[in-house]
Design a protein around this motif. Structure first.
Motif, short mmCIF file in Angstrom:
data_model
loop_
_atom_site.label_atom_id
_atom_site.label_comp_id
_atom_site.label_asym_id
_atom_site.label_seq_id
_atom_site.Cartn_x
_atom_site.Cartn_y
_atom_site.Cartn_z
N GLU A 1 -3.52 20.08 -14.99
CA GLU A 1 -2.93 19.79 -13.68
C GLU A 1 -3.87 18.94 -12.84
O GLU A 1 -3.42 18.08 -12.08
CB GLU A 1 -2.61 21.10 -12.95
CG GLU A 1 -1.43 21.84 -13.51
CD GLU A 1 -1.21 23.19 -12.85
OE1 GLU A 1 -1.97 23.54 -11.91
OE2 GLU A 1 -0.28 23.90 -13.28
N TYR A 2 -5.16 19.15 -12.96
CA TYR A 2 -6.13 18.37 -12.20
C TYR A 2 -6.08 16.89 -12.60
O TYR A 2 -6.16 16.01 -11.76
CB TYR A 2 -7.54 18.93 -12.43
CG TYR A 2 -8.61 18.19 -11.67
CD1 TYR A 2 -8.78 18.39 -10.31
CD2 TYR A 2 -9.45 17.30 -12.32
CE1 TYR A 2 -9.76 17.71 -9.61
CE2 TYR A 2 -10.43 16.61 -11.64
CZ TYR A 2 -10.58 16.82 -10.27
OH TYR A 2 -11.55 16.14 -9.58
N PHE A 3 -5.94 16.64 -13.91
CA PHE A 3 -5.88 15.26 -14.38
C PHE A 3 -4.45 14.71 -14.39
O PHE A 3 -4.24 13.56 -14.79
CB PHE A 3 -6.50 15.14 -15.77
CG PHE A 3 -7.99 15.31 -15.75
CD1 PHE A 3 -8.80 14.37 -15.14
CD2 PHE A 3 -8.57 16.42 -16.33
CE1 PHE A 3 -10.17 14.51 -15.12
CE2 PHE A 3 -9.95 16.57 -16.31
CZ PHE A 3 -10.75 15.62 -15.70
N GLY A 4 -3.46 15.50 -14.01
CA GLY A 4 -2.08 15.02 -13.92
C GLY A 4 -1.38 14.93 -15.26
O GLY A 4 -0.47 14.11 -15.42
N LEU A 5 -1.75 15.73 -16.20
CA LEU A 5 -1.12 15.71 -17.52
C LEU A 5 0.09 16.64 -17.54
O LEU A 5 0.15 17.62 -16.81
CB LEU A 5 -2.14 16.14 -18.58
CG LEU A 5 -3.42 15.30 -18.64
CD1 LEU A 5 -4.40 15.89 -19.63
CD2 LEU A 5 -3.11 13.86 -18.99
N GLY A 6 1.04 16.34 -18.41
CA GLY A 6 2.29 17.10 -18.46
C GLY A 6 2.16 18.39 -19.26
O GLY A 6 1.13 18.71 -19.86
N ARG A 7 3.28 19.13 -19.29
CA ARG A 7 3.30 20.42 -19.97
C ARG A 7 3.16 20.28 -21.48
O ARG A 7 2.62 21.15 -22.15
CB ARG A 7 4.60 21.17 -19.63
CG ARG A 7 4.69 21.56 -18.17
CD ARG A 7 6.02 22.25 -17.88
NE ARG A 7 6.12 23.58 -18.43
CZ ARG A 7 5.73 24.69 -17.81
NH1 ARG A 7 5.22 24.60 -16.61
NH2 ARG A 7 5.88 25.86 -18.38
N ASP A 8 3.66 19.18 -22.04
CA ASP A 8 3.53 18.99 -23.48
C ASP A 8 2.08 18.76 -23.88
O ASP A 8 1.63 19.23 -24.93
CB ASP A 8 4.42 17.85 -23.96
CG ASP A 8 4.18 16.55 -23.18
OD1 ASP A 8 3.54 16.61 -22.11
OD2 ASP A 8 4.64 15.49 -23.65
N VAL B 1 -6.87 28.40 -17.42
CA VAL B 1 -7.95 27.40 -17.39
C VAL B 1 -7.48 26.07 -17.96
O VAL B 1 -7.64 25.02 -17.31
CB VAL B 1 -9.18 27.92 -18.16
CG1 VAL B 1 -10.22 26.83 -18.31
CG2 VAL B 1 -9.77 29.11 -17.44
N ILE B 2 -6.90 26.05 -19.14
CA ILE B 2 -6.49 24.80 -19.78
C ILE B 2 -5.39 24.13 -18.97
O ILE B 2 -5.42 22.92 -18.74
CB ILE B 2 -6.05 25.06 -21.24
CG1 ILE B 2 -7.25 25.55 -22.04
CG2 ILE B 2 -5.48 23.80 -21.86
CD1 ILE B 2 -6.93 25.96 -23.45
N ALA B 3 -4.42 24.90 -18.49
CA ALA B 3 -3.36 24.33 -17.67
C ALA B 3 -3.90 23.82 -16.34
O ALA B 3 -3.44 22.80 -15.83
CB ALA B 3 -2.27 25.37 -17.43
N GLY B 4 -4.91 24.49 -15.78
CA GLY B 4 -5.51 24.02 -14.53
C GLY B 4 -6.24 22.70 -14.72
O GLY B 4 -6.17 21.82 -13.85
#
Length: 144
Positions: free
Chosen positions: A24-31, A18-21
Motif C-alpha cells: 500500500e505504501y508503494f501503491g501496488l495492487g492486491r494481485d 506487514v506485506i500488504a502495508g
C-alpha cells in the motif's frame, strides 16, 4: 513532504498486515500483494525459516494504521475517548453505590430475619424436638 506513512494494513491482512502495508505504501495492487506473499513463503522455507523472525520484527516495528473507530467526529484522541468513558463509568458506579446506601439505610431499623451467620448459637437455648408419631402398617414393601 509526503503525507504517506509506512504502516501495517488494516483492510488487507493475513497475519499482521506487514506485506500488504508495504505494498500500500508503494501503491501496488492486491494481485501484487498476493504474489509477494507467495514469494515470501517460498523464500522463508528456502532459507530454513530465516525470514520468519524478520517478518515478526517488522510487524513489531511498523505502526498500525489509525482506525477511525477510535476517533470520533470531534477529533478527540484515543486517550480522551477512554477518559470520557472512564468518567461515565465512574458516574454510573457512584449512582449504584448511592442507591445501595439508600436501600441499606431504609432497612437499618428493621429486624434481620436471617441473623448473623458468624454469631455462635446461645448454648442456653435448646431446640425442642418434635415427637415422632407411629405409622400404621398397611403394606409391607420392605421385601421388595
Amino acid at each position: 513532504m509526503s503525507q504517506r506513512q509506512l504502516t501495517k494494513s488494516t483492510t488487507n491482512r493475513r497475519v499482521s498486515g506487514v506485506i500488504a502495508g508495504i505494498c500500500e505504501y508503494f501503491g501496488l495492487g492486491r494481485d501484487v500483494v498476493t504474489i509477494l506473499r507467495i514469494l515470501f513463503v517460498v523464500l522463508a522455507f528456502g532459507s530454513w525459516g530465516g525470514l520468519i523472525p524478520l517478518y515478526f520484527v517488522a510487524s513489531w516495528i511498523m505502526p498500525s494504521a489509525r482506525n477511525n473507530r477510535y476517533y470520533d467526529d470531534q477529533g478527540d484522541t484515543y486517550q480522551a475517548n477512554w477518559d470520557r468513558k472512564a468518567q461515565n463509568f465512574d458516574e454510573k458506579m457512584d449512582g449504584w453505590s448511592q442507591r445501595y446506601e439508600d436501600k441499606f439505610n431504609q432497612n437499618k431499623g428493621q429486624a434481620n430475619n436471617w441473623g448473623n451467620p458468624w454469631d455462635e448459637p446461645d448454648p442456653k437455648q435448646k431446640r425442642n424436638m418434635k415427637e415422632a408419631e407411629p405409622v400404621e402398617k398397611e403394606d409391607d414393601w420392605s421385601d421388595f
